[in-house]
Design a protein around this motif. Structure first.
Motif, short mmCIF file in Angstrom:
data_model
loop_
_atom_site.label_atom_id
_atom_site.label_comp_id
_atom_site.label_asym_id
_atom_site.label_seq_id
_atom_site.Cartn_x
_atom_site.Cartn_y
_atom_site.Cartn_z
N GLU A 265 0.74 -1.33 0.19
CA GLU A 265 0.05 -0.03 -0.05
C GLU A 265 0.74 1.48 0.07
O GLU A 265 0.51 2.40 0.24
CB GLU A 265 -0.82 0.03 1.17
N SER A 266 2.08 0.98 -0.22
CA SER A 266 3.00 2.10 -0.17
C SER A 266 3.57 2.65 -1.64
O SER A 266 3.41 1.68 -2.42
CB SER A 266 4.10 2.02 0.87
N PHE A 267 4.37 3.85 -1.74
CA PHE A 267 4.86 4.12 -3.18
C PHE A 267 6.26 4.14 -2.91
O PHE A 267 6.99 4.48 -1.81
CB PHE A 267 4.25 5.52 -3.46
N ARG A 268 7.06 3.66 -4.09
CA ARG A 268 8.42 3.61 -4.23
C ARG A 268 8.89 4.88 -4.64
O ARG A 268 8.27 5.80 -5.15
CB ARG A 268 8.84 2.56 -5.06
N LEU A 269 10.35 5.05 -4.49
CA LEU A 269 11.03 6.41 -4.78
C LEU A 269 11.16 6.21 -6.47
O LEU A 269 11.26 5.14 -6.95
CB LEU A 269 12.37 6.29 -4.35
#
Length: 289
Positions: A265-269
Motif C-alpha cells: 500500500e506504499s509508493f516507491r521512490l
C-alpha cells in the motif's frame, strides 16, 4: 435497449403483465450506482434520508435544497433506473402553483424523472396540475410520514371501515388525476390487496402485505446499516452495519500494530533517487534547524 432509462410506461406495463418489481431508496451516488447496476428498476430519493442519513427524528426538517442535493447525486449514479424524488414537507401544500415550481426544480435541476407527494383528495388538484405540465407523479397513502404529528406517531393506518373506505376512494381519485403509481404504507394487507385489484396503475407496498404490484424498502433497513431493531415491515438481507464495524475495528488494530500500511500500500521512490539521497536531504534539513 438494455441501458435505456426505465419509464413510467414501463412500470405500468409490468403491472399489466402481472410482473412484480422491487423499488429501493437511494440517497447518494455510490449506493445509487450499486442498485442501478443490480437491476433495480426504480429508485426513490425519499425524504426519509432526513432520518437515516441526517439523523432527524422525522422527515419534516428536510428542505427542497436538501432534496436537490441528494437527487443530483442519485441521478449521477444511475443510467437505467427511474429516479423518483420526494417532495418535502410544505413544498407542495401551500399552493398548486408553488408545488409546480418546486416539482419543476426537482425535474429540471435535480434530474429526477418523477416526483412523489403524500395525501389523498387534498393533493388531487396538485397531481392534476403537475401531470398536465408533464411531470409524472407518484402518490402515497396510508402512513404518510409528513403527517406524523397528526397521526400521533408512526402508526398503522386504515384501521376502521370508514378509514378503509376513504383510502380506497383516495387511491382511485389519485389514479384518475393522473398519478402513475401509488405507495401504500403501513396498512392492513387485505386493504392493499383490494386497492391493487381496483387500480390500473401499480401499487407499491411498504408494510402493506404481499399483494401489491411492487415493494419498496429503505436501503438502510434492507442492509441493516443502523444498529437496533428494524421496523416490522422491514427485512435485513445482510448485516452491513456489523460488517462495517468489524472492518473498522480491524483497520484500527492494524494501524496500532503497524501492520498497515505495508509495502503493497506504499509508493516507491522514482528511478535515480535512492533512500540514501532522501536521508541526506533529511540530514541537511535537520542541520539547518
Amino acid at each position: 435497449m438494455k441501458d435505456a432509462r426505465v419509464t413510467i410506461a414501463d412500470l405500468k406495463a409490468m403491472k399489466a403483465r402481472g410482473e412484480r418489481f422491487a423499488m429501493l431508496t437511494a440517497y447518494d451516488y455510490a449506493t445509487a450506482r450499486l442498485l442501478d447496476e443490480a437491476g433495480i428498476p426504480a429508485l426513490l430519493v425519499g425524504d426519509s434520508f432526513g432520518m437515516v442519513v441526517l439523523g432527524y427524528d422525522t422527515t419534516l426538517p428536510v428542505t427542497l435544497d436538501d432534496m436537490l442535493h441528494h437527487v443530483k447525486a442519485v441521478v449521477r449514479g444511475t443510467k437505467r433506473a427511474l429516479v423518483v424524488a420526494d417532495m418535502p414537507f410544505l413544498t407542495y401544500q401551500v399552493s398548486v402553483e408553488e408545488a409546480l415550481r418546486n416539482a419543476g426544480k426537482l425535474i429540471q435541476e435535480g434530474g429526477a424523472q418523477a416526483v412523489k407527494v403524500e395525501g389523498g383528495a387534498d393533493v388531487v388538484p396538485t397531481v392534476r396540475r403537475l401531470t398536465s405540465a408533464g411531470i409524472p407523479v407518484m402518490g402515497h397513502l396510508g402512513l404518510t410520514p409528513q403527517s406524523v404529528h397528526q397521526f400521533g406517531g408512526f402508526k398503522v393506518q386504515a384501521r376502521t371501515l370508514e378509514a378503509i373506505e376513504q383510502l380506497i376512494a383516495d387511491a382511485k381519485t389519485l389514479a384518475e388525476a393522473g398519478a402513475f403509481a401509488v405507495v401504500l404504507e403501513c396498512i392492513p394487507a387485505p386493504v392493499a390487496k383490494v386497492v391493487t385489484k381496483s387500480l390500473s396503475i401499480p401499487t407499491i407496498g411498504i408494510g402493506a402485505g404481499p399483494d401489491c404490484d411492487a415493494q419498496v424498502q429503505v436501503i438502510h433497513d434492507l442492509l441493516h446499516l443502523i444498529p437496533g431493531p428494524l421496523p416490522k415491515h422491514a427485512k435485513a438481507y445482510a448485516n452491513v452495519g456489523e460488517m462495517i464495524q468489524q472492518a473498522v475495528a480491524q483497520y484500527a488494530a492494524d494501524v496500532a500494530s503497524g501492520t498497515f500500511p505495508t509495502e503493497q500500500e506504499s509508493f516507491r521512490l522514482p528511478k535515480g533517487v535512492t533512500p540514501d539521497d532522501v536521508a541526506a536531504l533529511g540530514a541537511a534539513a535537520g542541520g539547518e534547524d
